[in-house]
Design a protein around this motif. Structure first.
Motif, PDB file in Angstrom:
ATOM      1  N   SER A   1      -2.590 -14.377   2.160  1.00 55.87           N
ATOM      2  CA  SER A   1      -1.546 -14.004   2.494  1.00 55.87           C
ATOM      3  C   SER A   1      -0.861 -13.048   1.654  1.00 55.87           C
ATOM      4  N   ALA A   2      -1.767 -12.110   1.157  1.00 54.69           N
ATOM      5  CA  ALA A   2      -1.437 -10.987   0.358  1.00 54.69           C
ATOM      6  C   ALA A   2      -0.326 -10.032   1.199  1.00 54.69           C
ATOM      7  N   LYS A   3       0.636  -9.470   0.150  1.00 51.55           N
ATOM      8  CA  LYS A   3       1.347  -8.457   0.824  1.00 51.55           C
ATOM      9  C   LYS A   3       1.331  -7.427  -0.194  1.00 51.55           C
ATOM     10  N   LEU A   4       0.925  -6.290   0.301  1.00 49.19           N
ATOM     11  CA  LEU A   4       0.710  -5.020  -0.459  1.00 49.19           C
ATOM     12  C   LEU A   4       1.349  -3.884   0.247  1.00 49.19           C
ATOM     13  N   ALA A   5       2.213  -3.114  -0.668  1.00 42.63           N
ATOM     14  CA  ALA A   5       2.845  -1.874  -0.002  1.00 42.63           C
ATOM     15  C   ALA A   5       2.850  -0.677  -1.078  1.00 42.63           C
ATOM     16  N   SER A   6       2.826   0.383  -0.358  1.00 45.62           N
ATOM     17  CA  SER A   6       2.953   1.694  -1.358  1.00 45.62           C
ATOM     18  C   SER A   6       3.792   2.636  -0.677  1.00 45.62           C
ATOM     19  N   SER A   7       4.610   3.526  -1.684  1.00 45.72           N
ATOM     20  CA  SER A   7       5.462   4.834  -0.962  1.00 45.72           C
ATOM     21  C   SER A   7       4.690   5.864  -1.376  1.00 45.72           C
ATOM     22  N   GLY A   8       3.775   5.776  -2.399  1.00 40.48           N
ATOM     23  CA  GLY A   8       3.152   7.269  -2.764  1.00 40.48           C
ATOM     24  C   GLY A   8       1.951   7.854  -1.936  1.00 40.48           C
TER      25      GLY A   8
END
Length: 130
Positions: A1-8
């Motif tokens: 249930s990993a939650k990974l986010a990036s804005s770059g």
């Protein structure tokens, strides 16, 4: 249930566990997942999204992107101009076997933008939204 986010820009997000959620808003993102029921989304341009897990949902709203679901029961959606591809699987001899891959460029007519698709009987067909 990993939650990974990036804005770059140039993000590289990957997960191998079930029910992962990966999201990126930068350009040139690469998102990949191998677990079941993953959800991958990208809003940046030139994104590459791929999943080999069962029942994955992949979406891209940027331009010049490729979205691919290689797992059983996957579905994809993308903006106009992007490419989508979905593997089709069937049960044969008591287990799943791949029977083909359907792919198309989202053109807004034959393949609609921002609409979920799945593979069925060698065709790309609209899938229900969940």
């Amino acid at each position: 249930s990993a939650k990974l986010a990036s804005s770059g820009d140039y993000a590289k997000l990957a997960s191998s566990g079930d029910s992962a959620q990966l999201a990126s808003s930068g350009d040139y993102a690469q998102l990949a997942s191998s677990g079941y029921s993953a959800q991958l989304a990208s809003s940046g341009d030139s994104a590459k999204l791929a999943s080999s897990g069962y029942y994955a949902q992949l979406a891209s709203s940027g331009k010049d992107s490729v979205v691919m679901s290689a797992g059983i029961g996957g579905k994809v959606k993308a903006a106009i101009g992007n490419w989508i591809a979905i593997a089709e699987w069937q049960i044969r001899g008591g287990h799943f076997v791949p029977v083909g891959i359907v792919s198309a460029q989202v053109d807004g007519e034959k393949v609609k933008a921002d609409t979920w698709y799945k593979a069925e009987n060698g065709q790309m067909v609209e899938a229900e939204e969940e």
